[in-house]
Enzyme design. Structure first.
Site, PDB file in Angstrom:
ATOM      1  N   LYS A 114     -18.017   3.806 -40.216  1.00 19.98           N
ATOM      2  CA  LYS A 114     -19.220   3.058 -39.820  1.00 19.98           C
ATOM      3  C   LYS A 114     -20.199   2.831 -40.972  1.00 19.98           C
ATOM      4  O   LYS A 114     -20.919   1.844 -41.003  1.00 19.98           O
ATOM      5  CB  LYS A 114     -19.939   3.797 -38.687  1.00 19.98           C
ATOM      6  CG  LYS A 114     -19.169   3.828 -37.372  1.00 19.98           C
ATOM      7  CD  LYS A 114     -19.106   2.463 -36.724  1.00 19.98           C
ATOM      8  CE  LYS A 114     -18.504   2.501 -35.337  1.00 19.98           C
ATOM      9  NZ  LYS A 114     -18.338   1.145 -34.782  1.00 19.98           N
ATOM     10  N   GLU A 159     -27.290   0.059 -31.871  1.00 15.25           N
ATOM     11  CA  GLU A 159     -26.769   0.711 -30.672  1.00 15.25           C
ATOM     12  C   GLU A 159     -25.686   1.670 -31.124  1.00 15.25           C
ATOM     13  O   GLU A 159     -25.118   1.512 -32.199  1.00 15.25           O
ATOM     14  CB  GLU A 159     -26.197  -0.328 -29.705  1.00 15.25           C
ATOM     15  CG  GLU A 159     -24.728  -0.668 -29.899  1.00 15.25           C
ATOM     16  CD  GLU A 159     -24.365  -1.303 -31.254  1.00 15.25           C
ATOM     17  OE1 GLU A 159     -23.258  -1.020 -31.748  1.00 15.25           O
ATOM     18  OE2 GLU A 159     -25.174  -2.081 -31.794  1.00 15.25           O
ATOM     19  N   SER A 181     -10.044   6.728 -38.431  1.00 18.12           N
ATOM     20  CA  SER A 181     -11.367   6.106 -38.537  1.00 18.12           C
ATOM     21  C   SER A 181     -12.526   7.099 -38.628  1.00 18.12           C
ATOM     22  O   SER A 181     -13.590   6.777 -39.143  1.00 18.12           O
ATOM     23  CB  SER A 181     -11.595   5.168 -37.349  1.00 18.12           C
ATOM     24  OG  SER A 181     -11.437   5.880 -36.128  1.00 18.12           O
TER      25      SER A 181
END
Length: 392
Positions: A90, A112, A378
């Site tokens: 991210k 969010e 991830s």
């Protein structure tokens, strides 16, 4: 066919676009007009690449998982996005977007988050670059991802609970969009996935494309060729998958596999497998596949992983699905859990629950002994320890 980039109106085939309230139009139009020029400029890229290297810790390793490979009798490489600063992919996008927002003169950032990783990454980027940060998070996700909530607050972000609907990711997005409508001039909304109105799916995919760029370079170094036989990633909204697939979608010999959250089973009423259950609709500003009733009401999704608990899929992925460029698997909660424990015991790596869905494809598809299979890991499993402990 160009799978990678949308057309001038933000469409990948029939999916995408910008379906937004009039109040948001100036913000989105400002982004549409400026994003490519800014992020492709030399001074932006110099600052961004320096931060990726010296702050985030890229390039992340491409690790040959010897024990896993032996078990499945194929050549498995893990792209270790879990080793990034903040523990997931991210940060690639959050840093890029906050840098972009600064260049657009914004002073306030909203985001969010579901699993909390995007919230942590955005809060981290805002702390580094000196911007105010507000993170919207579903009330249920706040409870099940407490360590990430604590990290966001420690980084100086304000965390606001979304208490409507299912109190998860889609409701956090709704709250963030409302905030943006009310604060259009000072605020940039850092969307964490390849969803939302154009240009967000393209913007996020470009920032995450560093993943597949590195995979190509690293494979060349390790095995003498850039392209694997398969790339596999988990898909909710789908930013890690978009990044993993980006530089391979136009390479015909590379097979692309996406793992969706099957929840308690596709037909259980408790699932988030959008390509199996979704129909054409509009969600959060773009046209894509959406889990919805016949009259267009969003069906509440379910997944054991907060980051895949989303009732839609990004337009980039919907297009890959429709064109049969990618193969989609539905992975149930228990299958993901099994693979999380398996990777931990075989390789000494505790994966995020999201990533465990991608690993579970190994049980669903037979690979040849000489196939080179790259799986995007991830994120790391620290945030999911409570769930893992319950299921030990």
């Amino acid at each position: 066919m160009n799978y990678k980039n949308p057309d001038e109106h933000g469409y990948y085939g029939e999916f995408g676009g910008a379906f937004i309230p009039e109040m948001l139009y100036p913000n989105v139009e400002e982004l549409q007009k400026n994003y490519l020029e800014i992020i492709e400029s030399e001074d932006f890229q110099t600052e961004y690449q320096d931060l990726l290297k010296n702050y985030v810790g890229r390039a992340t390793p491409l690790y040959f998982a010897k024990n896993l490979s032996k078990k499945y009798n194929t050549q498995i490489y893990l792209k270790r996005e879990d080793l990034n600063h903040t523990g997931a992919h991210k940060i690639n996008n959050a840093l890029g977007q906050v840098l972009l927002a600064k260049r657009l003169g914004k002073t306030r950032i909203i985001a969010e988050t579901g699993a909390g990783q995007h919230g942590v990454a955005t809060a981290t980027a805002c702390a580094l670059l000196g911007l105010e940060c507000i993170v919207y998070m579903g009330e249920i996700d706040i409870q099940r991802q407490a360590p990430n909530v604590a990290r966001m607050k420690m980084l100086g972000a304000e965390v606001i609970a979304a208490t409507s609907g299912s109190k998860t990711l889609k409701d956090a997005v709704n709250e963030a969009l409302r905030d943006w409508i009310n604060n259009p001039v000072t605020t940039h909304y850092v969307i964490g996935s390849v969803v939302g109105p154009h240009p967000f799916p393209d913007l996020v995919a470009r920032f995450q494309s560093i993943i597949s760029k590195e995979i190509k370079e690293q494979l060349k170094e390790k095995i003498g060729r850039e392209n694997p036989d398969y790339v596999i990633a988990c898909v909710g909204g789908g930013s890690n998958a978009a990044g993993t697939f980006y530089h391979f979608v136009e390479e015909k010999e590379v097979k692309i596999i996406a793992a969706e959250a099957g929840g308690l089973g596709v037909n259980s009423g408790k699932s988030a497998a959008t390509t199996f259950l979704g129909t054409l609709g509009v969600l959060h500003g773009s046209k894509s596949l959406v889990m919805q009733t016949a009259d267009g009401q969003v069906i509440e999704p379910h997944s054991i992983s907060a980051g895949l608990d989303y009732p839609g899929i990004g337009p980039f992925h919907a297009h890959l699905f429709q064109e049969k460029r990618a193969e989609f698997f539905s992975i149930n909660d228990d299958e993901a859990l099994k693979c999380a424990f398996e990777l931990t015991k075989l390789e000494g790596i505790i994966p995020a629950l999201e990533s465990s869905h991608a690993l579970a494809v190994l049980d669903k598809k037979k690979f040849k002994e000489n196939d080179v299979v790259v799986i995007c890991l991830s994120g790391r499993g620290d945030k999911d320890m409570e769930t893992y402990l319950k299921n030990l």
